[in-house]
Scaffold this active site. Sequence first.
Site, PDB file in Angstrom:
ATOM      1  N   ARG A   1       0.827  -1.215   0.000  1.00 22.01           N
ATOM      2  CA  ARG A   1       0.000   0.000   0.000  1.00 22.01           C
ATOM      3  C   ARG A   1       0.859   1.261   0.000  1.00 22.01           C
ATOM      4  NH1 ARG A   1      -4.230  -1.687   4.838  1.00 22.01           N
ATOM      5  NH2 ARG A   1      -4.495  -3.845   4.185  1.00 22.01           N
TER       6      ARG A   1
ATOM      7  N   GLU B   1     -10.776  -1.483  -6.058  1.00 18.93           N
ATOM      8  CA  GLU B   1     -11.333  -0.568  -5.068  1.00 18.93           C
ATOM      9  C   GLU B   1     -10.464   0.669  -4.895  1.00 18.93           C
ATOM     10  OE1 GLU B   1     -13.013  -0.901  -0.485  1.00 18.93           O
ATOM     11  OE2 GLU B   1     -11.030  -1.664  -0.993  1.00 18.93           O
TER      12      GLU B   1
END
Length: 482
Positions: free
Chosen positions: A100, A171
Site C-alpha cells: 500500500r 477498489e
Amino acid sequence: MELKNKKWDLDKFMEFRKEVLQQWPTGKEVDLQEAIAYQKKLGEEKIMAEKLQEAKENEETLIQPRAGVALIEEHIELLKFLRDKGKTDLLPTTIDSYTRQNNYKEAEAGIKESSDEGRSMLNGFPAVNHGVINCRKVVEALDAPLQVRHGTPDARLLAEITLAGGFTDYEGGGISYNIPYAKDVSIEQTLYDWQYVDRLVGYYQEQGVRINREPFGPLTGTLVPPSISHSIAIIEGLLAAEQGVKNLTLGYGQCGNLVQDVAAIKSLEELAQEYLKDYDNIMLTTVFHQWMGGFPQDEAQSFGVISWGAATAALSKATKVIVKTPHEALGIPTKEANAEGLRATKQLINMLKNQELVSNTKLAKEKEMIKKETKQILERVFELGAGDLAQGTVKAFQAGVLDIPFAPSKYNAGNLLPARDDNGAVRYLNHGNLPFSDEVVEFNKQKLEARGEEEAREPSFQMVIDDIYAIGKGMLVGRPRN
C-alpha cells in the site's frame, strides 16, 4: 503535472505506463493486449460487473469478506475456505501494508519471512511482488469474482498487475485512499495518479472488458455523516466516469441508526444517478459496509453488531455488503471466524430478502436532509473549480468545504465534529466550513440539543468521545449514565 477533469488521451497514458511498469521488476510481465485477451477468456462467474448487475436486477444483496495472506497457496486456501464454509458470493484480495505504501522491498522480505516461518508475516497479499502469473494462479483456482482491496494512495502498478492477472474489480480512489490513510500525500497528486488507474480501467472497457470500480465509501469509518461520504463517493464516481469507467459501485459505511442507514443507501443511488446522467451506459450499484468502528471484545456481542449490519444491508437493498468478523476487536481474524461472520450475514439477508422497511415520514425526512446536505457540498465544489471537478476538489479541501472527520492527512481541515442524536443518527456537532444553509445547520443543532436535554448535558466534544466507544461497550449512543 496539470490536473484537470478531462479524459487522458491515449498517447499521454501510454507514455506514463512506461514509467509505472518500471517501478518493480514484475511490471515487465504486463502486456496490455495479452492481458485484455486473458480477461476476455474468463468465465462469466469470475466477472464482478456481471454478478453485480444480476444481483441488482434481482434485488439481491451479495456478501463479501475482507481477506488476504502473504503466500500464493495459503491465499488460495483461505479464499476457498471462505467460499465453501462462509458461503460468500464474492471474493476479496486484501493487499498488505507494505504494498500500500509502494514499499516492495519490505514486501519481498515479508514473503521470504512468511515462507520461512510457515505462516503469513504480512497483513495481506503482496500482489505486485507476486506478479501477473501468480495472480492468475489465484484467479484460476477460484470460481467467483475477485476484487482488489487495499488503501493505496499511488495504486497504479498494483492496478496494472492485478488487472492483467485477472482480477475484475478494483477498489479505491484519489480521495478515499489518501485522506483517511496518508498524512503527507497531496490530494492533487493522488487525484492525478488515480486518473491513471481509471484511464486504465477505461481502456479495458474500450476493448470490451468489464472492470468494476468501487470508491471506498466508509472513509475513516467512525461516525462519518452520510453527506460527507456521499459527496466523496459521487466525486470519485464522476472522476472515474470521465476516464471511461462504466461499472461503478458506490459505498457507504454503517452508522447504526436503521432509518438513517437505509435512507443513506437509497439516497446515494438516487443522487449518483442524477450526477452521472451526462455519462452514457453507466452500470451503477451500491455497497454497504458493516460497522467500521470499534467492536465489542465479546464474540456474542460482535455477532449482534454483524447481524445488525446484515439486516440494514438487506433492508436498504444494497447490491452487496462487506462483512466483518467476530474477531474485529482482537486483531486479524481466523478463517473460521471470517466464515462465521459471513454465514451470520447470509442468514439475515436470506430471512429479509423479500421484506421492505415501511416507508414513513422519518425515512423520507432523512433522505431529504442527506440529499440537501450533499448537494450543498457538491455545488460549492463545482463553484470552486469553475466547473472543473478535479480542481474544485483540491480547492474544496483547502477551504474545508470537503472535510473528513478523524482523518490523518495534513491536507484535510479536520474541523468537523460528528455526534449521534438521541436516536443514534449521526449529525454535525460542528460543521466546520461546510457550505450548509441556515436550515441545515439548525436541523443538526436541534437534533443534538434534543439529545442534550434527554441526557441533562450540553452537546459537546464529550458526546463525540462517548459515541466513538459506545458500540464497543455494547450500545449505540454514548450515554453518560451507561
